[in-house]
Design an enzyme around this catalytic site. Structure first.
Site, short mmCIF file in Angstrom:
data_model
loop_
_atom_site.label_atom_id
_atom_site.label_comp_id
_atom_site.label_asym_id
_atom_site.label_seq_id
_atom_site.Cartn_x
_atom_site.Cartn_y
_atom_site.Cartn_z
N ASP A 91 0.88 -1.16 0.00
CA ASP A 91 0.00 0.00 0.00
C ASP A 91 0.93 1.22 0.00
O ASP A 91 2.12 1.11 0.29
CB ASP A 91 -0.95 0.00 1.20
CG ASP A 91 -2.16 0.91 0.95
OD1 ASP A 91 -2.10 1.74 0.00
OD2 ASP A 91 -3.17 0.81 1.67
C1 BGC Z 1 -4.92 3.39 -0.11
C2 BGC Z 1 -5.01 2.40 -1.24
C3 BGC Z 1 -4.82 3.11 -2.54
C4 BGC Z 1 -3.49 3.83 -2.53
C5 BGC Z 1 -3.17 4.58 -3.80
C6 BGC Z 1 -3.66 4.22 -0.19
O1 BGC Z 1 -3.69 5.24 0.74
O2 BGC Z 1 -5.00 2.72 1.12
O3 BGC Z 1 -6.25 1.74 -1.21
O4 BGC Z 1 -4.93 2.21 -3.60
O5 BGC Z 1 -3.48 4.76 -1.46
O6 BGC Z 1 -3.98 5.68 -3.95
#
Ligand code: BGC
Length: 739
Positions: free
Chosen positions: A266
């Protein structure tokens, strides 16, 4: 003779040319070769620097390819409800493109509420086409974290509280997306069930709850859906970050489930180079870098899987075995996506997507209550409808965190209803309450001016005036995508509706008996006024076609057929996690003391009557269930067992019903939920029509996870198959024996 020699020479020459030409195509570019051969060939041509270049971000949403070899960059996009607009290379500000507006599909809670696997395939195929058109390699979604408490701000992005329902609904979505040569990235693996402290909380959960509740949807995504990528979660498990977690990634995901795809962190979820090398992470992406430190300009070299890794290799602190393994997986992803010459070209906001979005939205809308059958509204007999509430006009596709979209258009309920009603019915609007007037997220602005100068009392008084003189009042409220509501990064602070809505609803219901409350949310809300209002509709965040879909249900063009994918508790304390005092944890530790008793499993165990139960949803027609029969009385471990029930539409119009099968283990050595969903089928029936529905289960449906043995166990003895219209509305049952 001369001619013959010439011809023979020509043939030989051509033959050798073709042969040479064939020899010259490098194996990795030859798509007659297996992916494995191509991967090994490409890998053998790469330098260590090029390999390290591939395993971490080079911009907010991309990682490097190998230009020298013609291996493209990998581009990712959120997900999971539409394709996010472009941001700058190294900043979160909008890139300002004019051609990156997408079609906004309904939120995944709505998809889950459709209980229709065909809708999931349609959703995946359509959103995959948008991703492909925008040249994305990986779509960051879908999300299948289990709905543990109604406070989780991100529940709207997930598929509800039940592991079986989410497992069945996630698989077609993946297949649909990947049929476009675009990878899904199922998230967030695992145990990311709240936003509070999401990047530092360590989740303690027993193995049984882990395997029975929190992992099945991920396992189905890997083994049945065949997802090519998966995203680690921010939180910790066994005191190790989930993005580089030996137990989750190496032991379970790869060894137990045989996952061959790419594990993506993530954004900012990696925290340590050595663990990132050894514990199963393949690609590091970030919101900030390195780890938790902010960096304005190109900081990507400082990522844990960038220069620090290279330095360790160069100084022989680590070898390149793990690096090669990571790159192999990324190359496989390349061959399945960017380097797959046969993939289609995709489409953006096409007519097909609009139809798909409206269909999924209308199938997911849940009719919670309909006393005196005040719905559907007969427009031919209705002169005036009062639409009241901010959510009737507010754009909901902007906001909520990373799932925020720049939608090409969004139909509000007010506009949708006006269009549908035409000239014959007057639609008047009153604001009623003020929620969030900002309308901006990540630099995308709705352009709506929602400023308001009236006081709360004035707003209520104006709304009452409008409500009094109308034939119907449709209140449209609920939550929105602001902080502490349905939004990433924060959790809700209460189960109740914000902005004084409870008072407003009660006041309005007093002045007009034809009162419909439409709740827009991705979460359960408290409804202290449930007995004061005749009709309640749960309408989710429905995306571009929201207003058209809700209008179609309200006036009866569509007969509602959605069923709740999670329990609506009467009060917060009726939720297991909250009752056990285990939310949101303290001092960085959070223990899931309720264990396997999540959602309706908890209600059943404690005998708590919910406000609306898991699986509940009404229709404008009625269904009568016959008596369920089993194809045999006894089942052996190797057997399958089929239950059949006939369902009849006893009303006057066509409708769809979700027939739900729950299994109950009557006696077992370990405590088990009273019943668990193990099958469902959505059927459509014309008025008076009757159909037999058969659902087949095998041993898996009877099993529990035995933590001591670390395996699934089905104990012989008596079971019951319960068939119902919801988890609290069992219509018929039959007993059977497992030998
Ligand atoms: C989120 C993800 C997301 C990623 C990219 C993160 O903060 O938890 O779900 O895909 O950001 O935007």
């Amino acid at each position: 003779m001369n001619k013959l020699i010439k011809t023979l020479t020509m043939i030989l020459l051509l033959g050798s040319l073709t042969l040479n030409a064939q020899v010259k195509v490098p194996v990795y570019l030859d798509d007659t070769k297996s992916i494995q051969e191509r991967v090994e060939d490409a890998l053998s041509r790469m330098t260590v620097e090029e390999k390290v270049g591939m395993i971490h971000a080079q911009s907010k949403f991309s990682s490097a390819g190998v230009p020298r070899l013609g291996i493209p960059e990998i581009w990712m996009s959120d997900g999971p409800h539409g394709i996010r607009p472009e941001v700058l290379w190294d900043e979160w500000s909008q890139a300002g493109w004019t051609n990156d507006s997408c079609f906004a599909f309904p939120a995944l809670t709505c998809l889950a509420a459709s209980w229709n696997k065909d809708m999931s395939l349609l959703y995946g195929k359509s959103i995959g086409e948008e991703a492909r058109f925008r040249n994305k390699t990986v779509l960051l979604g879908p999300g299948v974290n289990i709905y543990r408490t109604p406070l989780n701000g991100r529940n709207f992005e997930y598929m509800g509280e039940d592991p079986y329902l989410s497992s069945k609904m996630v698989v077609p979505y993946i297949k649909g997306v990947q049929s476009n040569g675009v990878s899904t990235c199922v998230k967030h693996f695992a145990l990311n069930n709240q936003e509070v402290d999401r990047d530092k909380v360590n989740v303690n959960v027993d193995d049984r709850a882990l395997y029975e509740i929190y992992l099945p949807a991920f396992k189905a995504a890997v083994q049945e859906g065949g997802t090519w990528a998966i995203m680690g979660s921010y939180n910790l498990y066994k005191n190790e970050q989930c993005c580089h977690n030996q137990y989750l990634l190496n032991d379970i995901l790869r060894k137990e489930w045989g996952f061959e795809g790419v594990v993506v962190s993530d954004w900012g979820g990696a925290h340590n180079t050595l663990q990132s090398i050894t514990n199963g992470l393949d690609m590091e992406f970030g919101t900030w870098t390195p780890g938790m430190a902010w960096g304005k300009t190109n900081n990507y070299d400082n990522y844990f899987l960038a220069q620090p890794y290279l330095a360790m290799i160069k100084s022989s602190k680590v070898g390149t075995k793990e690096l090669d393994q990571k790159v192999r997986r990324i190359l496989r992803l390349e061959f399945l996506t960017n380097m797959n010459k046969n993939r289609p070209f995709g489409a953006m906001v096409s007519e097909d997507h609009i139809i798909a979005g409206r269909k999924i939205a209308s199938e997911g809308i849940v009719l919670l209550q309909n006393k005196n059958n005040i719905l559907p509204i007969d427009l031919s007999k209705t002169k005036k409808i009062a639409v009241i509430g901010e959510n009737a006009v507010k754009m909901m596709t902007v906001g909520g965190g990373s799932s925020s979209l720049k939608a090409k258009y969004e139909v509000s309920l007010l506009d949708g209803l006006r269009k549908r009603a035409g000239a014959q019915t007057e639609i008047v609007f009153a604001r009623g309450y003020v929620g969030d007037v900002s309308g901006t997220a990540d630099g995308v602005t709705t352009g709506q001016n929602l400023k308001e100068t009236r006081s709360a009392d004035e707003l209520i008084a104006d709304a009452i005036n409008v409500a009094k003189s109308a034939d119907y009042v449709i209140f449209v409220g609920g939550l929105n995508k602001s902080e502490h509501q349905d939004s990433e990064g924060t959790d809700r602070l209460e189960l109740g509706l914000p902005y004084n809505q409870d008072k407003l609803i009660s006041e309005l219901a007093k002045v007009n008996k034809n009162f419909v409350a439409v709740n827009i949310s991705g979460n359960a809300v408290a409804m202290p006024w449930v007995n004061e209002v005749p009709a309640i509709v749960q309408a989710w965040f429905l995306g571009s076609e929201a207003g058209n879909a809700i209008a179609a249900v309200l006036v009866g063009d569509v007969n509602p057929s959605g069923k709740l994918p999670f329990t609506f508790p009467v009060k917060l304390e009726d939720n297991g996690a909250i009752a056990m005092g285990e939310y949101p944890g303290s001092k960085g530790q959070l223990t899931y003391n309720e264990g396997i008793f999540v959602g309706y499993r908890w209600n059943d165990k404690q005998n708590i009557k919910p406000l609306f139960s898991f699986g509940h949803g009404l229709s404008y027609t009625t269904f009568e269930y016959g008596k369920v029969t089993a194809d045999k009385k006894e089942m052996t471990e190797a057997d399958k067992m089929t239950f059949t029930v006939s369902v009849k539409n006893t009303g006057t119009r066509e409708g769809s019903e979700v027939v739900q099968l729950y299994i109950s283990d009557l006696k077992s050595t370990l405590p088990r939920p009273l019943k668990e969903l193990k099958g469902f089928e959505k059927i459509s029936l014309k008025a008076d029509e009757e159909k037999a529905v058969s659902i087949t289960v095998d041993k898996a449906a009877l099993s529990f996870f035995d933590a001591d043995k670390h395996s699934w166990v089905a104990e012989s003895g008596e079971f019951e198959a319960l068939i119902g219209a919801s988890s609290a509305d069992i219509r018929t049952k039959v007993g059977f024996i497992l030998k």
